[in-house]
Design a protein around this motif. Structure first.
Motif, PDB file in Angstrom:
ATOM      1  N   ARG B 258      55.417 -10.840  13.544  1.00 26.80           N
ATOM      2  CA  ARG B 258      56.354 -11.611  14.110  1.00 26.80           C
ATOM      3  C   ARG B 258      57.063 -12.522  13.209  1.00 26.80           C
ATOM      4  N   TYR B 297      57.048  -4.268  14.654  1.00 24.86           N
ATOM      5  CA  TYR B 297      57.831  -5.451  14.429  1.00 24.86           C
ATOM      6  C   TYR B 297      58.475  -5.988  15.788  1.00 24.86           C
ATOM      7  N   ASP B 298      58.170  -7.260  15.956  1.00 25.19           N
ATOM      8  CA  ASP B 298      58.892  -7.870  17.417  1.00 25.19           C
ATOM      9  C   ASP B 298      60.107  -8.208  17.045  1.00 25.19           C
ATOM     10  N   VAL B 299      61.182  -7.265  18.008  1.00 25.16           N
ATOM     11  CA  VAL B 299      62.506  -7.717  17.950  1.00 25.16           C
ATOM     12  C   VAL B 299      63.269  -8.442  19.092  1.00 25.16           C
ATOM     13  N   THR B 300      62.234  -9.119  19.761  1.00 25.47           N
ATOM     14  CA  THR B 300      62.601  -9.739  20.941  1.00 25.47           C
ATOM     15  C   THR B 300      62.511 -11.394  20.649  1.00 25.47           C
TER      16      THR B 300
END
Lengths: 310, 310
Positions: B258, B297-300
């Motif tokens: 993140r 991979y956090d894409v938010t």
């Protein structure tokens, strides 16, 4: 490179010889493998083949209707079996990946076995390809359609198995599908695992969770349609994470987006999707699915990951 | 923009007035907030302040040693408390995010309460900043250092709370830290949550799982050091996924990476890290941590996600 014409001619002769005057059932999930295998057998034995689509409740949006419609349009005798409740019942309470695969496989074979008895058939067609055989023998996964390779006696289930594509890798199957004149939606269709969305719901599989991952899958597929990648899908985690919806703290669902480049599924690399597309997918998923607060993108190759999560 | 000199002068006067001849303990976790608050109080009351570092077993690699060394080098009376076993004991068996936060907070206050009694102090300093206050009031999270705002009587724990930074957002805190002459490793330090790595282990928190996320965090921080982003970290999922290690199928751990851009932690966007860096991180994590098979991979953005997962 496979000589498709030669492969088809040889396969048809072999299938005719194997089958004789018996009846055949084809396990038809809708993927390029099972559709190609089915159509090949149909070419060989005509009306002695019955294609069976088992609706296990785990298929993608619109898939059951599409598969049945396509089979019928190819002139194949087709039976559609509604087994949604039974599959969810057998998956209930199971959280371990291998246990879920086994439960799916057992229910799959039992359901087919019943139909095979009803139809008084001797053979079942399956779309097993070479990568499935290699990986099962190496212990990477327990594929539901390679019983013979791993020493399980298919007689237990009441029938023999025909696997006309077992010597082909994925590109060879597509070449054969094109040569057979199958529609493009089939010949170029993305691989989709036998146990379907049950592998993409981590933890226990319930109708509610399958509905979430089905919708997320639809969004991922729509937004990545033109990438030319090998497999594009969504996974629903069992873990939850905090998020904010309508200004309130919620403890919501996590979706992983997986898009890989591969030739034959034996190895694969995570696709370098542009962030604009990734953010658009994440936005759509968190907006269109009220319980989802987080989208992750899988950046791991195979190995050390696998393509699917289970 | 905060006038740091004026803020410091005013804060010192107020702290002196509040504290009088009493003794003060500062809860010092090592972040810019708690270190700045502590040093500000030290400036105001000198030796009447004792800085306490509680080693809860949940800190990042090398952090306990770094914090204690830094406090001492600033001339602050410092006590280090080894409470690792107690924190793991209180977290044992707890899987719900809010329950884990509460367990951490209770243990934190009890541990501090004991030291406060031993030292016969009346005040505890905490590095609460404005974003914490806003979010707690709005119900986004239960921050462990804003008891007063949410109506819990700090007397229950045996002391009063001093929160000299509660009117500042993160950039204001950094300006004050620089003006106070704190080392750059402190003034520019990335935010790190009070409950530390316990929020980054989804599900039950155990020493083993904390060790995994600690190492993954170190790798993420090393590889993203120069991005200038707001927060860069790793999260260990409770869910498992299939992978391949040494040619064998394994059911291994999942790590999420993140990295977010933010001004004040109230909103944040996922950083568009180049894939070369992402793949390098994923490679290092899956190689250096034998149980990890997958990196996501956090894409938010926040919202709809939060920065942390719990």
């Amino acid at each position: 490179m496979v000589d498709a014409k030669e492969f088809i001619n040889k396969a048809i002769i072999e299938i005719k010889e194997d089958v004789g005057e018996n009846k055949v059932i084809s396990a038809c999930s809708g993927g390029v493998d099972s559709m190609t295998a089915t159509y090949l057998v149909h070419k060989a034995v005509g009306d002695k083949l019955i294609a069976v689509f088992i609706n296990d409740g785990l298929r993608r949006e619109g898939e059951p209707e599409f598969v049945v419609r396509t089979l019928k349009s190819l002139g194949i005798n087709t039976r559609s079996i509604d087994a949604k409740e039974e599959f969810f019942k057998t998956l209930k309470g199971k959280t371990d990946a291998e246990e879920k695969r086994k439960a799916f496989r057992d229910k799959f074979y039992k359901t087919f076995g019943q139909v095979a008895k009803e139809e008084n058939v001797k053979f079942i067609v399956q779309g097993t390809i070479k990568a499935d055989v290699i990986e099962t023998v190496e212990g990477i996964k327990s594929q539901h359609n390679v019983l013979e390779q791993i020493g399980i006696n298919p007689q237990t289930y009441g029938y023999l198995i025909l696997e006309p594509l077992r010597e082909l890798f994925k590109p060879g199957v597509r070449t054969v599908a094109r040569e057979l004149g199958l529609p493009k939606e089939i010949s170029e269709r993305m691989p989709f695992p036998g146990p379907a969305l049950s592998l993409r719901v981590l933890g226990e599989v319930t109708p509610r969770k399958v509905a979430i991952v089905r919708k997320a899958t639809q969004i991922v597929e729509e937004e990545t349609l033109n990438l030319g990648t090998f497999q594009n899908f969504a996974v629903l985690h069992n873990d939850k994470a905090t998020g904010i919806k309508n200004g309130k703290r919620v403890y919501g669902n996590i979706i992983t987006i997986r898009v890989v480049v591969s030739e034959d599924a034996v190895t694969a690399t995570a696709k370098e999707i542009d962030y604009k597309t990734l953010f658009k997918i994440a936005n759509r998923i968190t907006k269109e699915l009220s319980t989802v607060v987080r989208c992750l993108y899988d950046v791991t190759d195979k190995p050390p990951a696998t393509i699917e999560f289970e």
